[in-house]
Design a protein around this motif. Structure first.
Motif, PDB file in Angstrom:
ATOM      1  N   ALA A 100       0.825  -1.209   0.000  1.00  0.00           N
ATOM      2  CA  ALA A 100       0.000   0.000   0.000  1.00  0.00           C
ATOM      3  C   ALA A 100       0.857   1.256   0.000  1.00  0.00           C
ATOM      4  O   ALA A 100       0.510   2.264  -0.632  1.00  0.00           O
ATOM      5  N   ARG A 104      -0.024   3.605  -3.287  1.00  0.00           N
ATOM      6  CA  ARG A 104      -0.809   4.834  -3.132  1.00  0.00           C
ATOM      7  C   ARG A 104      -0.253   5.952  -4.016  1.00  0.00           C
ATOM      8  O   ARG A 104      -0.983   6.856  -4.415  1.00  0.00           O
ATOM      9  N   ALA A 107      -1.591   5.251  -7.729  1.00  0.00           N
ATOM     10  CA  ALA A 107      -3.032   5.145  -7.944  1.00  0.00           C
ATOM     11  C   ALA A 107      -3.470   6.103  -9.049  1.00  0.00           C
ATOM     12  O   ALA A 107      -3.063   7.267  -9.084  1.00  0.00           O
ATOM     13  N   GLN A 113      -6.571   5.827  -4.553  1.00  0.00           N
ATOM     14  CA  GLN A 113      -5.553   6.229  -3.580  1.00  0.00           C
ATOM     15  C   GLN A 113      -6.104   6.173  -2.163  1.00  0.00           C
ATOM     16  O   GLN A 113      -5.407   5.758  -1.232  1.00  0.00           O
ATOM     17  N   TRP A 116      -5.953   2.653  -1.003  1.00  0.00           N
ATOM     18  CA  TRP A 116      -4.604   2.284  -0.583  1.00  0.00           C
ATOM     19  C   TRP A 116      -4.231   2.968   0.726  1.00  0.00           C
ATOM     20  O   TRP A 116      -3.500   2.390   1.546  1.00  0.00           O
ATOM     21  N   SER A 119      -5.655   0.901   3.365  1.00  0.00           N
ATOM     22  CA  SER A 119      -4.857  -0.319   3.496  1.00  0.00           C
ATOM     23  C   SER A 119      -3.572  -0.046   4.270  1.00  0.00           C
ATOM     24  O   SER A 119      -3.165  -0.841   5.128  1.00  0.00           O
TER      25      SER A 119
END
Length: 337
Positions: A100, A104, A107, A113, A116, A119
């Protein structure tokens, strides 16, 4: 007089674990603080403060785990079956968090994003909570019979281990907030000051509650801390915690930037020393000492020859990276991705 290699290795592994806790602790703490910061620019800045160092910080986890396997195989073979579930969850969370962390920035849409980001944050929470669970389960004791784990699958899950899991989430959050104070400026830094103050109270409360609970868990803990003359020998630890706590809040009021982080590290160090006082010399409490768990001295000497070369290299490289990326990370500045 010959060197006690077992004692040397116990110190090396304990040091590696502590370095992992404080170094990976602040970057896990940054992920823990993600829900408290909503703006994309601020979250990008938070991630960029740890981007140059976060994966290198986990070197100490590998060193600690590898050292345990190589030098204290009995402890490794006993602890892992007792803690398989939280350890596996922790490792999966660290992997997921690492993915992640990178994804991110790649993304394609704001929505992805944010997914992520969630996450990354949840990976930080789960990894930290599981580390605290493992700590609590180890401290409360692992049932051993015939040099093997004799407990059940869920022995690690107790009110005390849940307490230590929650406590570590608060502690890592404190480290993350203090790191952001040091590395950022402007509105994000002001928010970090507020979070650090709140999490400072949470962490101190957690230290007090865990410390009060430990003598209830074991007569050995009670004897270590509350009997004479042990109480006099151990008294500097809570005294130093009080001094560090006072200095921490004074530094926040004065808007110091580095001192809060150093005080937070000091609180972790005092807590770590307190655990050491409680557990020593047991590596798998209450039954297996470091000498019981150690491999043959010739193996320890062989491995120590490698560690004498490897550990200084890691320390020098780590220090160089932190020095290279010293200073503030400015909003809008190019990141490391």
């Amino acid at each position: 007089m010959s060197l006690d290699l077992t004692l040397i290795w116990a110190f090396l592994i304990a040091t590696a674990v502590f370095l992992y806790v404080v170094m990976d602790g602040f970057d896990l703490g940054v992920g823990i603080l993600f829900p408290a910061v909503r703006g994309k620019a601020d979250r990008d800045l938070m991630v960029n403060t740890v981007a140059p160092v976060w994966d290198g910080n986990e070197t100490w986890l590998i060193l600690g785990g590898g050292g345990l396997f190589a030098v204290f195989p009995l402890a490794y073979a006993t602890i892992l079956p007792a803690l398989y579930m939280p350890l596996i969850l922790m490792l999966l969370a660290l992997v997921f968090r690492g993915v992640a962390f990178e994804m991110r920035f790649r993304a394609a849409t704001l929505r992805s994003q944010r997914a992520w980001d969630r996450s990354f944050s949840w990976g930080s929470y789960v990894a930290t909570f599981c580390q605290g669970i493992c700590l609590g389960a180890l401290v409360q004791g692992i049932r051993v019979e015939g040099r093997a784990y004799a407990g059940g699958w869920w022995d690690w899950l107790t009110p005390f281990s849940v307490l230590t899991g929650i406590a570590l989430v608060g502690g890592y959050g404190l480290l993350g907030a203090c790191w952001l104070i040091w590395k950022t400026e402007g509105e994000l830094q002001l928010r970090a000051y507020r979070l650090a103050r709140q999490l400072g109270f949470v962490t101190l409360a957690a230290i007090a509650i865990v410390s009060a609970a430990m003598p209830i868990l074991s007569d050995a803990f009670r004897a270590r801390w509350l009997s004479w003359p042990n109480i006099a020998l151990a008294a500097p630890v809570p005294a130093l915690v009080a001094v560090l706590a006072w200095r921490f809040f004074v530094a926040l009021e004065r808007r110091a930037e580095v001192t809060p982080f150093l005080c937070a590290l000091g609180l972790f160090l005092m807590s770590y020393i307190g655990l050491g006082i409680s557990l020593w010399p047991m590596i798998v409490p209450p039954a297996i000492s470091i000498w019981d768990a150690a491999t043959h001295p010739s193996s320890q000497a062989f491995l120590l020859a490698g560690a004498v070369v490897l550990v200084p290299m890691i320390l020098v490289y780590t220090a160089y990276v932190y020095w290279l990326f010293r200073g503030k990370v400015a909003a809008g500045a190019p990141g490391y991705h």
